[in-house]
Design a protein around this motif. Structure first.
Motif, PDB file in Angstrom:
ATOM      1  N   ALA A 234       1.034  -1.443   0.021  1.00  0.00           N
ATOM      2  CA  ALA A 234       0.076  -0.347   0.166  1.00  0.00           C
ATOM      3  C   ALA A 234       1.180   1.565   0.329  1.00  0.00           C
ATOM      4  O   ALA A 234       0.925   2.594  -0.432  1.00  0.00           O
ATOM      5  CB  ALA A 234      -1.193   0.129   1.057  1.00  0.00           C
ATOM      6  N   ILE A 235       1.866   1.510   0.813  1.00  0.00           N
ATOM      7  CA  ILE A 235       2.435   2.599   0.630  1.00  0.00           C
ATOM      8  C   ILE A 235       3.421   2.340  -0.551  1.00  0.00           C
ATOM      9  O   ILE A 235       3.950   3.778  -1.189  1.00  0.00           O
ATOM     10  CB  ILE A 235       4.052   2.859   1.699  1.00  0.00           C
ATOM     11  N   LEU A 236       3.884   1.194  -1.105  1.00  0.00           N
ATOM     12  CA  LEU A 236       4.343   1.813  -2.246  1.00  0.00           C
ATOM     13  C   LEU A 236       3.282   1.886  -3.721  1.00  0.00           C
ATOM     14  O   LEU A 236       3.939   2.711  -4.566  1.00  0.00           O
ATOM     15  CB  LEU A 236       5.330   0.163  -3.174  1.00  0.00           C
ATOM     16  N   ALA A 237       2.581   1.876  -2.975  1.00  0.00           N
ATOM     17  CA  ALA A 237       1.200   1.846  -4.474  1.00  0.00           C
ATOM     18  C   ALA A 237       1.162   3.585  -4.073  1.00  0.00           C
ATOM     19  O   ALA A 237       1.293   4.547  -5.207  1.00  0.00           O
ATOM     20  CB  ALA A 237       0.301   1.200  -4.300  1.00  0.00           C
ATOM     21  N   SER A 238       0.933   4.432  -2.965  1.00  0.00           N
ATOM     22  CA  SER A 238       0.545   5.815  -2.968  1.00  0.00           C
ATOM     23  C   SER A 238       2.413   6.896  -3.183  1.00  0.00           C
ATOM     24  O   SER A 238       1.617   7.279  -3.066  1.00  0.00           O
ATOM     25  CB  SER A 238       0.855   5.646  -1.144  1.00  0.00           C
ATOM     26  N   ALA A 239       3.379   5.583  -2.818  1.00  0.00           N
ATOM     27  CA  ALA A 239       4.262   6.817  -2.493  1.00  0.00           C
ATOM     28  C   ALA A 239       4.974   7.125  -4.628  1.00  0.00           C
ATOM     29  O   ALA A 239       6.016   7.738  -4.873  1.00  0.00           O
ATOM     30  CB  ALA A 239       5.648   6.008  -1.932  1.00  0.00           C
ATOM     31  N   LEU A 240       3.958   5.955  -5.533  1.00  0.00           N
ATOM     32  CA  LEU A 240       4.635   5.860  -7.247  1.00  0.00           C
ATOM     33  C   LEU A 240       4.879   7.163  -7.504  1.00  0.00           C
ATOM     34  O   LEU A 240       5.041   7.744  -8.471  1.00  0.00           O
ATOM     35  CB  LEU A 240       3.986   4.538  -7.725  1.00  0.00           C
ATOM     36  N   ASN A 276      -6.845 -15.400  12.220  1.00  0.00           N
ATOM     37  CA  ASN A 276      -6.407 -14.185  12.386  1.00  0.00           C
ATOM     38  C   ASN A 276      -7.391 -12.785  12.243  1.00  0.00           C
ATOM     39  O   ASN A 276      -8.540 -12.423  11.688  1.00  0.00           O
ATOM     40  CB  ASN A 276      -5.312 -14.002  10.784  1.00  0.00           C
ATOM     41  N   ASN A 277      -6.858 -11.977  12.897  1.00  0.00           N
ATOM     42  CA  ASN A 277      -7.389 -11.217  13.440  1.00  0.00           C
ATOM     43  C   ASN A 277      -7.539  -9.665  12.744  1.00  0.00           C
ATOM     44  O   ASN A 277      -5.641  -9.333  12.951  1.00  0.00           O
ATOM     45  CB  ASN A 277      -7.994 -10.726  14.717  1.00  0.00           C
ATOM     46  N   PRO A 278      -7.809  -8.657  12.332  1.00  0.00           N
ATOM     47  CA  PRO A 278      -7.388  -7.423  12.038  1.00  0.00           C
ATOM     48  C   PRO A 278      -6.300  -6.798  13.045  1.00  0.00           C
ATOM     49  O   PRO A 278      -6.917  -6.818  14.116  1.00  0.00           O
ATOM     50  CB  PRO A 278      -8.084  -6.780  11.754  1.00  0.00           C
ATOM     51  N   THR A 279      -5.342  -6.322  12.342  1.00  0.00           N
ATOM     52  CA  THR A 279      -4.373  -4.777  13.254  1.00  0.00           C
ATOM     53  C   THR A 279      -4.398  -4.039  12.837  1.00  0.00           C
ATOM     54  O   THR A 279      -5.001  -3.626  12.456  1.00  0.00           O
ATOM     55  CB  THR A 279      -3.056  -6.097  13.417  1.00  0.00           C
ATOM     56  N   LEU A 280      -3.343  -2.875  13.630  1.00  0.00           N
ATOM     57  CA  LEU A 280      -3.146  -1.655  12.824  1.00  0.00           C
ATOM     58  C   LEU A 280      -2.695  -1.363  11.815  1.00  0.00           C
ATOM     59  O   LEU A 280      -3.042  -0.534  11.506  1.00  0.00           O
ATOM     60  CB  LEU A 280      -2.628  -0.966  14.295  1.00  0.00           C
ATOM     61  N   GLN A 281      -1.812  -2.572  11.543  1.00  0.00           N
ATOM     62  CA  GLN A 281      -1.033  -2.610  10.374  1.00  0.00           C
ATOM     63  C   GLN A 281      -2.620  -2.588   9.210  1.00  0.00           C
ATOM     64  O   GLN A 281      -1.915  -1.633   7.791  1.00  0.00           O
ATOM     65  CB  GLN A 281      -0.064  -3.620  10.019  1.00  0.00           C
ATOM     66  N   VAL A 282      -3.433  -3.529   9.867  1.00  0.00           N
ATOM     67  CA  VAL A 282      -4.519  -3.561   8.326  1.00  0.00           C
ATOM     68  C   VAL A 282      -5.156  -2.504   8.325  1.00  0.00           C
ATOM     69  O   VAL A 282      -5.354  -1.452   7.309  1.00  0.00           O
ATOM     70  CB  VAL A 282      -5.439  -5.023   8.823  1.00  0.00           C
ATOM     71  N   ALA A 283      -5.463  -1.537   9.401  1.00  0.00           N
ATOM     72  CA  ALA A 283      -6.198  -0.623   9.035  1.00  0.00           C
ATOM     73  C   ALA A 283      -5.689   0.305   8.235  1.00  0.00           C
ATOM     74  O   ALA A 283      -6.192   1.562   7.777  1.00  0.00           O
ATOM     75  CB  ALA A 283      -6.591  -0.261  10.698  1.00  0.00           C
ATOM     76  N   GLN A 284      -4.151   0.599   8.653  1.00  0.00           N
ATOM     77  CA  GLN A 284      -3.164   1.445   8.446  1.00  0.00           C
ATOM     78  C   GLN A 284      -3.366   1.544   6.264  1.00  0.00           C
ATOM     79  O   GLN A 284      -3.701   2.013   5.597  1.00  0.00           O
ATOM     80  CB  GLN A 284      -2.138   1.835   8.566  1.00  0.00           C
ATOM     81  N   ALA A 285      -3.301   0.282   5.812  1.00  0.00           N
ATOM     82  CA  ALA A 285      -3.200   0.229   4.552  1.00  0.00           C
ATOM     83  C   ALA A 285      -4.411  -0.036   4.193  1.00  0.00           C
ATOM     84  O   ALA A 285      -4.206   0.428   2.887  1.00  0.00           O
ATOM     85  CB  ALA A 285      -2.521  -1.970   4.481  1.00  0.00           C
ATOM     86  N   SER A 286      -5.348  -0.387   4.872  1.00  0.00           N
ATOM     87  CA  SER A 286      -7.235   0.019   4.019  1.00  0.00           C
ATOM     88  C   SER A 286      -7.279   1.361   3.963  1.00  0.00           C
ATOM     89  O   SER A 286      -7.815   1.291   2.778  1.00  0.00           O
ATOM     90  CB  SER A 286      -8.455  -0.152   4.812  1.00  0.00           C
ATOM     91  N   ASN A 287      -6.622   2.252   4.825  1.00  0.00           N
ATOM     92  CA  ASN A 287      -7.241   4.060   4.471  1.00  0.00           C
ATOM     93  C   ASN A 287      -5.892   3.968   3.902  1.00  0.00           C
ATOM     94  O   ASN A 287      -6.803   4.826   2.846  1.00  0.00           O
ATOM     95  CB  ASN A 287      -6.665   4.352   6.082  1.00  0.00           C
ATOM     96  N   ILE A 288      -5.116   3.913   3.536  1.00  0.00           N
ATOM     97  CA  ILE A 288      -3.829   4.087   2.877  1.00  0.00           C
ATOM     98  C   ILE A 288      -4.668   3.469   1.508  1.00  0.00           C
ATOM     99  O   ILE A 288      -4.959   4.644   0.066  1.00  0.00           O
ATOM    100  CB  ILE A 288      -2.492   3.941   2.354  1.00  0.00           C
ATOM    101  N   LEU A 289      -4.993   2.367   1.045  1.00  0.00           N
ATOM    102  CA  LEU A 289      -5.503   2.184  -0.380  1.00  0.00           C
ATOM    103  C   LEU A 289      -6.759   2.845  -0.610  1.00  0.00           C
ATOM    104  O   LEU A 289      -6.951   2.999  -1.905  1.00  0.00           O
ATOM    105  CB  LEU A 289      -6.042   0.479  -0.373  1.00  0.00           C
ATOM    106  N   GLY A 290      -7.479   3.100   0.674  1.00  0.00           N
ATOM    107  CA  GLY A 290      -8.952   3.998  -0.267  1.00  0.00           C
ATOM    108  C   GLY A 290      -8.363   5.393  -0.628  1.00  0.00           C
ATOM    109  O   GLY A 290      -8.851   5.586  -1.679  1.00  0.00           O
ATOM    110  N   VAL A 291      -7.417   5.935  -0.153  1.00  0.00           N
ATOM    111  CA  VAL A 291      -7.035   7.224  -0.814  1.00  0.00           C
ATOM    112  C   VAL A 291      -6.572   6.587  -2.761  1.00  0.00           C
ATOM    113  O   VAL A 291      -6.861   7.523  -3.466  1.00  0.00           O
ATOM    114  CB  VAL A 291      -5.816   7.972  -0.594  1.00  0.00           C
TER     115      VAL A 291
END
Length: 701
Positions: A234-240, A276-291
């Motif tokens: 997700a970070i790679l996609a947002s930084a490209l 598997n339970n969602p973690t903080l990192q999953v919330a961060q990734a999902s929010n970044i992908l939303g943008v």
């Protein structure tokens, strides 16, 4: 038995030779020599099958076996073999009867098996079956691609594993693997490219305006391979969008979509499962992908991803103060993740029937600390949102960080959108009544103005406050100051927009004071000019000004100024040159922003089309006119609805003209520009501007 005892027992069993184990029988449980990486980290029983074990096949997950040397310390026999080899003796001469295998050979065999497993999971096994037409077989950089799989938070290493990176970075950093680009972007790029994109992320994306990480800690987790695949991709996609790497030359859009897709699939397959339970990192990734999705025109997909991030944040209780047993850095990352989700929830709700999902009264976590406190990794008491937005609060609260300024402005924007866009039930009081919601919102904006100090100091003065001793700018602190002011002026533009006020008054059937709409329109024009001035000053002062939301603020300001120009022309009045100048600035901002953001290039064209095709707008300020023309109403809704103008929709790009007569934009008329096809002379050329080449089919390139 504890996990450490179990690991020791497994290691002891693996070091024992074949003579110490009894022969297998029918009732004996077969134990494998080594579990795959996923099963080891999850502490589940692994079947040991190659290329994929049963657990990884069941959840369709990449199965990777680490080299034996990574999990199996060399025995004294192998050490002796190596020492003997160093003295010129072969291992077979040292151990002629024990059958000890050279550990280097085992390592090489295991590496080959891991590569085959990775190729099979990616559907590239055809390369080995002669499907490659040019006869060459190119193996991807599996070490880098598989080192970012999900790792248990309890797993730590004293030093970064040596097998994560290829032997030579220079050989892979700027070269393209010999495979299709689609497959090339399904795995992580070489480490040097990852480092480049992470640098771009923290320079151009982090704190502009969303803030999730403590930079130093995040970089350390990347080096240790502790970042889940979903978050890394997700970070790679947002930084490209801000990358100039030759690795992605000519494939920025393709790589962005591929990385975003891989990140989303990783969320679905590796985190949203039963075990598997969602973690903080999953919330961060999902929010970044939303943008990423929202700005690419996939507004519905982005809306759902943002909603998922909100639900995960609520499930993790991020709206409350984190446990004080966590380190201060982790506590602050929890707060910033929540406030970033809150911020995005407000920004994407600037549209009809798109109410935000987070209520202010449910928030009990304190506001983010300032950047210097975060960098030092110390805890600091900050006020809550309720304390800052309450005039009657007895707590002497102050804005400690620039991120807090953005949150305050977004809160004001959310309240204004609820009043003018979200179909809220009409209050009994007309907007000019002192007890009305309209008056209360103007009072709330006065409070936000007090916290932000919008008028003073100026942007150049603020920039100097965030200049480091070496002359560079602290963008991670500075950009929030500019962004908060842009959002503040956007809220005023929406609240006093003549069309939105007319639509609200049209339902109330009350007598409107003659000067109310005119004065409100003048207020919206003043704030529209402030938006273009702020952006221009920020650019001239060296700020980045690259947030995707600037596109919406600019088209909203440009639309209001276009209304003013049209109305002056219809009344036979000469338009103030300052208004013309600010309208031109709004056009230029959209053109500049459209070079990076797909939705901004569409807004640029949309504003040009509106200016050229719609007139007879003075009726908006006439309180005696009963209703707005339906075609004009549809066009004006598209000029204020952030979601509608961001979607991939041809109707948002080519609104039907009210008249078939050729109409010359008043701005172009005063600038001496004329076009016989009914469009403005400033309209971009699809043949020369790649950002508007989507006119043919409604889909941007």
């Amino acid at each position: 038995m504890s996990s450490s005892d179990g690991t020791a027992a497994d290691a002891s069993w693996e070091r024992s030779d074949g003579r110490s184990r009894p022969p297998p029988t029918v009732n004996t449980i077969r134990r494998i020599r080594q579990a795959c990486t996923n099963c080891r980290h999850r502490k589940t029983r692994c079947s040991g099958e190659r290329p994929r074990c049963m657990n990884c096949r069941r959840v369709d997950r990449v199965c990777h076996y680490e080299p034996y040397s990574a999990t199996n310390p060399p025995s004294s026999a192998s050490v002796a073999a190596n020492n003997g080899a160093a003295k010129g003796k072969s291992p077979s001469s040292l151990f002629p009867r024990t059958g000890v295998v050279d550990p280097e050979l085992l390592n090489r065999i295991n590496t080959i098996e891991s590569q085959l497993a990775q190729l099979h999971s990616q559907g590239l096994i055809g390369f080995l079956n002669g499907e490659n037409q040019n006869g060459s077989v190119a193996f991807p950089d599996l070490a880098a691609a598989t080192s970012y799989q999900e790792v248990s938070p309890k797993f730590t290493e004293p030093s970064p594993p040596q097998h994560q990176y290829p032997p030579s970075v220079s050989e892979t950093a700027d070269t393209v693997p010999d495979m299709s680009s689609t497959m090339r972007f399904t795995t992580a790029p070489p480490p040097a490219v990852i480092a480049h994109l992470i640098d771009a992320y923290f320079l151009h994306v982090h704190n502009q305006p969303y803030s999730y990480f403590h930079e130093q800690s995040f970089r350390e987790r990347v080096n240790y391979g502790l970042i889940p695949k979903c978050l890394l991709f997700a970070i790679l996609a947002s930084a490209l969008k801000f990358s100039d790497s030759e690795y992605f030359q000519g494939s920025i859009r393709e790589a962005t979509e591929a990385y975003a897709r891989e990140a989303w699939l990783a969320i679905l397959h590796e985190h949203l499962t039963v075990e598997n339970n969602p973690t903080l990192q999953v919330a961060q990734a999902s929010n970044i992908l939303g943008v990423v999705d929202f700005t690419c025109g996939r507004t519905s997909s982005g809306w759902l991803k943002i909603g998922l991030a909100i639900r995960i944040a609520q499930d993790l209780q991020l709206m409350k103060e984190p446990k004080n047993t966590l380190p201060p850095i982790e506590q602050e990352e929890h707060r910033r993740a929540f406030w970033s989700i809150y911020l995005l929830d407000k920004l994407v709700s600037v549209g009809q029937s798109r109410p935000p999902a987070i209520a202010e009264e449910d928030i009990h976590v304190q506001l983010p600390s300032d950047e210097e406190t975060l960098r030092r990794g110390i805890w600091k008491k900050t006020p809550t949102l309720h304390q800052l937005i309450n005039w009657k609060s007895e707590t002497e609260s102050s804005v400690n960080g620039t991120f807090t300024q953005t949150i305050l402005a977004a809160t004001a924007l959310g309240r204004c959108c609820r009043y003018v866009l979200h179909g809220r039930e009409m209050d009994e009081m007309p907007p000019w009544d002192p007890r009305s919601d309209f008056t209360l919102l103007n009072t709330f904006l006065l409070l936000i103005d007090h916290h932000l100090q919008v008028e003073t100091p100026s942007i150049p003065q603020i920039v100097e406050q965030y200049r480091r001793p070496d002359g560079t700018l602290d963008f991670q602190s500075l950009e929030h100051v500019v962004f908060a002011r842009i959002v503040f002026h956007t809220a005023h533009c929406l609240l006093n927009h003549p069309f939105l006020l007319r639509m609200r008054l049209q339902k109330s059937n009350c007598k409107v004071p003659p000067k109310f709409l005119t004065r409100s329109f003048q207020i919206s024009c003043n704030h529209a000019r402030s938006i273009s001035s702020l952006v221009e000053d920020a650019i001239a002062s060296g700020c980045h000004v690259q947030s995707s939301f600037y596109a919406y603020a600019s088209i909203l300001a440009g639309g209001i100024l276009s209304l003013a120009i049209h109305i002056d022309q219809e009344k036979g009045q000469v338009t103030d040159p300052e208004t013309l100048s600010h309208y031109q600035k709004a056009i230029q901002i959209l053109e500049r922003t459209g070079r990076r953001w797909d939705h901004a290039s569409k807004m640029h064209l949309q504003l040009m089309l509106f200016d050229a095709n719609y007139h007879s707008l003075a009726a908006l300020l006439d309180s005696q006119t009963p209703e707005v023309d339906p075609k004009l109403e549809s066009a004006l809704w598209l000029m204020v609805d952030y979601v509608a103008m961001s979607a991939l929709n041809e109707t948002a790009l080519t609104p039907p003209p009210l008249s078939t007569d050729t109409f010359l934009s008043p701005l172009n008329a005063q600038m001496g520009l004329e076009n016989n096809d009914g469009f403005t002379g400033l309209a971009p050329d699809a043949n020369s501007d790649p950002n508007v080449a989507f006119l043919g089919n409604g889909v941007p390139l």
